[in-house]
Design an enzyme around this catalytic site. Structure first.
Site, PDB file in Angstrom:
ATOM      1  CB  CYS B 163       2.703  -0.919   5.390  1.00 13.15           C
ATOM      2  SG  CYS B 163       1.426  -0.078   4.440  1.00 13.15           S
ATOM      3  CG  HIS B 296       8.186   1.123   6.677  1.00 15.23           C
ATOM      4  ND1 HIS B 296       7.672  -0.111   6.373  1.00 15.23           N
ATOM      5  CD2 HIS B 296       7.213   2.023   6.378  1.00 15.23           C
ATOM      6  CE1 HIS B 296       6.430   0.033   5.919  1.00 15.23           C
ATOM      7  NE2 HIS B 296       6.127   1.311   5.902  1.00 15.23           N
ATOM      8  CD  GLU B 307      12.367   3.739   8.561  1.00 16.14           C
ATOM      9  OE1 GLU B 307      11.801   4.017   7.483  1.00 16.14           O
ATOM     10  OE2 GLU B 307      12.708   2.584   8.881  1.00 16.14           O
ATOM     11  CE  LYS B 326       8.248  -0.877   2.401  1.00 18.21           C
ATOM     12  NZ  LYS B 326       9.187  -1.226   3.481  1.00 18.21           N
ATOM     13  CG  PHE B 390      -2.422   2.764   6.702  1.00 19.80           C
ATOM     14  CD1 PHE B 390      -1.959   2.328   5.474  1.00 19.80           C
ATOM     15  CD2 PHE B 390      -3.612   2.263   7.191  1.00 19.80           C
ATOM     16  CE1 PHE B 390      -2.672   1.388   4.757  1.00 19.80           C
ATOM     17  CE2 PHE B 390      -4.325   1.322   6.476  1.00 19.80           C
ATOM     18  CZ  PHE B 390      -3.845   0.880   5.265  1.00 19.80           C
TER      19      PHE B 390
END
Lengths: 394, 409, 88
Positions: B163, B296, B307, B326, B390
């Site tokens: 990602c 992210h 994060e 997102k 990941f």
């Protein structure tokens, strides 16, 4: 002067053996590594089988830097973790004697890493249901799994990236590693390349015969598999710690090519020489990726002839190994470092009658002594991609 | 080449073209307008082959009906984003030295999704003698299609850090320019919806039941989306010589590995923190000069907590304005950080930070300045773009306004 | 096809279950005592716990509620949960 990137560790597993030594000796002896292989586990409709260059040894007894729970790793991840351990040791690293983990990078090149894992996830998800897919399996099906597992195994916390560009993947990985070392983004880089035999490659290789590099009757190569890991460091730093330098990376070029089907072999060859400041005539060896493909072998023959004529010895290991996909270029780099160290070019297995439509190049036909001087690794693929790496002994 | 670079110092890398295809817009203007308004692009999967996917929710690129088979959809997304970015940069077809122009795309699965119609047919029909799968079309084809169409025949590759792939592609393209191996690169990311990625996130119990809610107290996972973004990067000198409009400077970039776990982030966000710090260091910018962080922010419980903790470690308790696109986009996989990089460039241009869609109540464990509710108008001089994949793969990029380009280091 | 299906699903062999779990954890079966704490003694994180659950669901063809994950702290608990499911 900008720092020079040097190769201080080499390890590999190939169809000819589980080490550089074993592979090298087999190449010198003119052996080939082809065996009948069949895809299993219900991953592919019908039988996917081919005579292929399967690994001689998956190194089950080599510890993956002491990592546990290896059961959950894909074959690619296991291979690069184990081969990586051997490369690390070859560089003289080990407990208490290693670069700063935060300054240790991992770069991996692969054409199709994780594809088998991906097909397994699809099989399990479709036949058992998505809820019953192993949570360990999914990530193993992505392109970046093997690099991630290598970084976890080695404790390498520096920069990390997986690059993919067909057979030139390893050359791109080496380029990234050299950038990291030259710009101070890493002290040491584990540079890996891996591709294994997956059902798609076996199915595609069903009708492939014996590879005939540069041969008049060449008609493609059977698929092969390999895992290679190099350790790359700044040459001065390597010398300061008393490490043996296998070879210095003097110049690299990796180009997409492909305009109207044209190969980038000649421009990549020239650009790598220019970066290295080496004249074509000074090369002692060209290691070619010719594996009996009608178009790529032709492109390589013209590029080599255009640069060095028919004087400099040319060797391809792929008549013995098959088409090793994304592991191709790094395998060539490892073998060429050995050729420079031993001042010897192995024979090119499988070459039959010369193709009258190709320009004359000095294809090595037996163990052959080399003059001193740098070597160039040339790698091409059927899309027109090409890479060139100039190596020299320190 | 190398000698020239040595005389002038390392090349500065600037952004001269942008292109996006996302679930909230398929043009740069449309995407940005929707992002600033907080439009949500995820919802029920409606495409004709929706039954072949193991999740009911997704973020689709609307009005884009390229089929999956053979990887056609990813190829079409990549080509469209790249063509838009090139046109924005005033390049319709490259007429300079073709080997000085390259392509670097980030992707999670490449065009692997192109295998799925055949794989699904085989397993669903339980027919041991189904049709053979199409050839092993892998990720490099994505780059190949873009390179041929635009005549960018120099360094060309796909990069994968799960990602974080979009940022990794930008970083590698920038390294390529800085090293003098290319004058101009198209860099970005692309991924289409695939059964495989949905199965993977489902196996990790990471799929949200309704919405992706970054940093929310009730966040419960992510929604898989598709998309593509491309940025034209070139050396400042090259852009100046050809009179190109400079949108922003890509001032710094870095990556780091957690070296911890294949799916869980490092509990203290080690890689995330080091990526941000190294990227800022490479830009020559101290953390206190950063105005905006595009997080992210995947909406999974562990990612957002870690994060936020890493952001506080890098920036202190008073963090820059943080947003996660997102909530609006869903997780566009390897395209995510490339799309978010485009958003950073636009935030610099317009002085506005979009809101984090679907964030209702900030999780006290994510105690950072998250922009929510509505967009925040503010001067944005330096923007940091975070991406964590990941495998513990992290990558960060730092963008600055073109006016500060001269003083960036 | 995957290997885990078994027609004798209803039969729960304690030592077979122990070695199945030991294999997932990559430890010797003797370490998986009845009472060893998965998290404290065997280093089982949430993902590994999920892997145990999915593996058992596949092998024994039962549905184990994921709310049970928190409870699955030792071999004995897992064994008893599974035995209960198989008896149902």
């Amino acid at each position: 002067m900008s720092p020079t990137a040097a190769v201080t560790g080499i390890a590999l597993a190939s169809p000819l053996g589980g080490s550089l030594d074993a592979t090298w000796e087999a190449l010198l002896a003119g052996r080939t590594g082809f065996t009948p292989c069949t895809a299993t586990d219900g991953l592919y409709p019908g039988d996917a089988k081919a005579t292929a260059g399967a690994l001689a040894d998956d190194l089950p007894d080599v510890p993956a830097f002491g990592r546990k729970r290896l059961r959950a790793l894909s074959r690619e991840s296991l291979l690069v973790s184990r081969v990586g351990m051997l490369a690390w040791q070859d560089a003289g690293f080990g407990p208490g004697k290693a670069p700063d983990p935060e300054e240790t990078a991992v770069v991996l090149g692969t054409a199709a890493g994780g594809l088998t894992g991906y097909l397994q996830v699809m099989r399990d998800g479709l036949t058992l249901g998505p809820e019953l897919v192993s949570p360990y399996a999914g990530p193993q099906g992505s392109l970046n799994a093997a690099a991630s597992d290598l970084s976890i195994a080695a404790g390498a916390q520096g920069s990390i990236v997986t690059v993919t560009a067909g057979r030139c993947s390893g050359a791109h990985a080496l380029t990234v590693a050299a950038d990291y070392v030259r710009t101070g983004q890493a002290q040491a880089v584990l540079v890996a390349a891996v591709d294994v035999l997956d059902p798609l490659r076996l199915a595609a290789g069903e009708r492939a015969g014996t590879p005939r590099p540069f041969g008049a009757d060449r008609a493609g190569a059977p698929p092969g598999e390999a895992a290679v890991v190099l350790v790359v460091e700044d040459a001065a730093r390597a010398r300061a710690r008393g490490a043996r330098v296998h070879a210095e990376i003097a110049g690299v070029s990796a180009l997409r090519g492909g305009a109207d089907g044209a190969s980038a072999a000649a421009p990549a060859f020239a650009a790598a020489l220019a970066e290295a400041g080496v004249a074509a005539g000074d090369l002692s060896l060209v290691c070619s990726s010719a594996a009996g493909d009608p178009l790529t072998d032709r492109a390589e023959a013209f590029a080599v002839h255009g640069a060095v004529g028919s004087g400099t010895p040319v060797h391809s290991p792929f008549g013995a190994l098959g088409d090793c996909a994304g592991a191709t270029a790094l395998l060539q780099v490892a073998l060429t470092a050995r050729a420079l160290a031993d001042r010897c070019a192995p024979p090119t297995a499988g070459r039959g009658a010369a193709d009258p439509d190709l320009p004359a190049v000095a294809i090595s036909d037996g163990p052959r002594d080399l003059a001193g001087g740098p070597a160039l690794v040339l790698t091409t693929d059927t899309y027109g991609q090409a890479s060139a790496v100039v190596l020299r002994t320190p | 080449m190398a000698a020239m670079a040595a005389q002038t110092g390392p090349a500065r890398v600037v952004v001269t073209g942008l292109g996006v295809l996302t679930p909230i817009g398929t043009t740069v203007a449309g995407f940005w307008d929707a992002a600033v308004r907080g439009v949500v692009g995820t919802g029920p999967l409606t495409r004709p082959d929706a039954a072949d996917f193991p999740a009911a929710l997704a973020g689709e690129v609307a009005g884009f009906d390229a089929p999956r088979a053979g990887g056609e959809r990813s190829l079409a997304l990549a080509r469209a984003a790249a063509a838009a970015a090139a046109a924005d940069a005033g390049i319709h077809r490259w007429t300079g030295d073709p080997y000085r122009a390259g392509v670097c795309l980030g992707t999670l699965l490449g065009s692997r999704a192109g295998l799925e119609p055949a794989v699904t047919g085989f397993h669903r029909a339980a027919d041991a003698h189904g049709a053979p799968y199409p050839g092993p079309r892998a990720a490099p084809d994505l780059t190949d299609a873009v390179a041929r169409e635009l005549g960018f025949l120099g360094p060309g590759l796909a990069v994968a850090t799960a990602c974080a792939s979009g940022n990794s592609a930008l970083a590698h393209a920038a390294d390529t320019i800085r090293a003098g191996r290319a004058d101009v690169m198209i860099a970005g990311g692309v991924d289409e919806l695939s059964s495989g990625i949905m199965m993977m996130f489902s196996s990790l119990r990471s799929l949200a039941p309704d919405f992706l809610r970054p940093f929310d107290r009730d966040r419960a996972g992510l929604i898989v989306s598709e998309g593509a973004a491309a940025l034209v990067l070139e050396s400042y000198e090259h852009a100046r010589r050809r009179g190109a409009h400079v949108h922003a400077e890509l001032a710094g970039w870095a990556s780091a590995s957690d070296a911890h776990h294949m799916t869980a982030p490092h509990p203290q966000g080690s890689g995330a923190r080091r990526s941000m710090l190294r990227a800022l260091k490479s830009a020559g910018i101290s953390p206190d000069r950063v105005d905006h962080v595009s997080a992210h922010g995947t909406g999974t419980p562990s990612n957002d907590r870690v994060e936020a903790q890493a952001l506080r470690e890098v920036f202190g308790p008073r963090t820059p304005a943080v947003t996660s696109l997102k909530g609006a986009l869903g997780h566009t996989q390897g395209a995510a950080s490339a799309i978010e990089a485009v958003a950073c460039v636009l935030a610099l241009r317009d002085g506005v930070v979009p809101p984090t869609a679907n964030l209702v109540e900030l999780d006290p464990e994510c105690d950072v300045d998250v922009v929510r509710g509505r967009a925040r108008e503010m001067p944005v001089r330096v923007a940091v773009n975070n991406a964590f994949g990941f495998g513990g793969n992290t990558a960060c990029t730092v963008f600055t306004r073109p006016s500060t380009a001269g003083s960036a280091r | 096809m995957p290997e885990q299906t078994t027609s004798a699903a209803a039969v729960l062999d304690t030592e077979d279950l122990r070695s199945t779990i030991a294999e997932i954890l990559d430890v010797d079966p003797s370490e998986v005592t009845d009472t060893a704490d998965f998290k404290e003694d065997l280093d089982v994180d949430s993902l590994l716990a999920l892997e145990i659950l999915v593996t058992l669901e596949r092998k024994y063809q039962v549905k184990m509620e994921e709310s049970n994950l928190q409870l699955m702290r030792s071999f004995k608990v897992v064994h008893d949960l599974l035995a209960e499911k198989l008896a149902a």
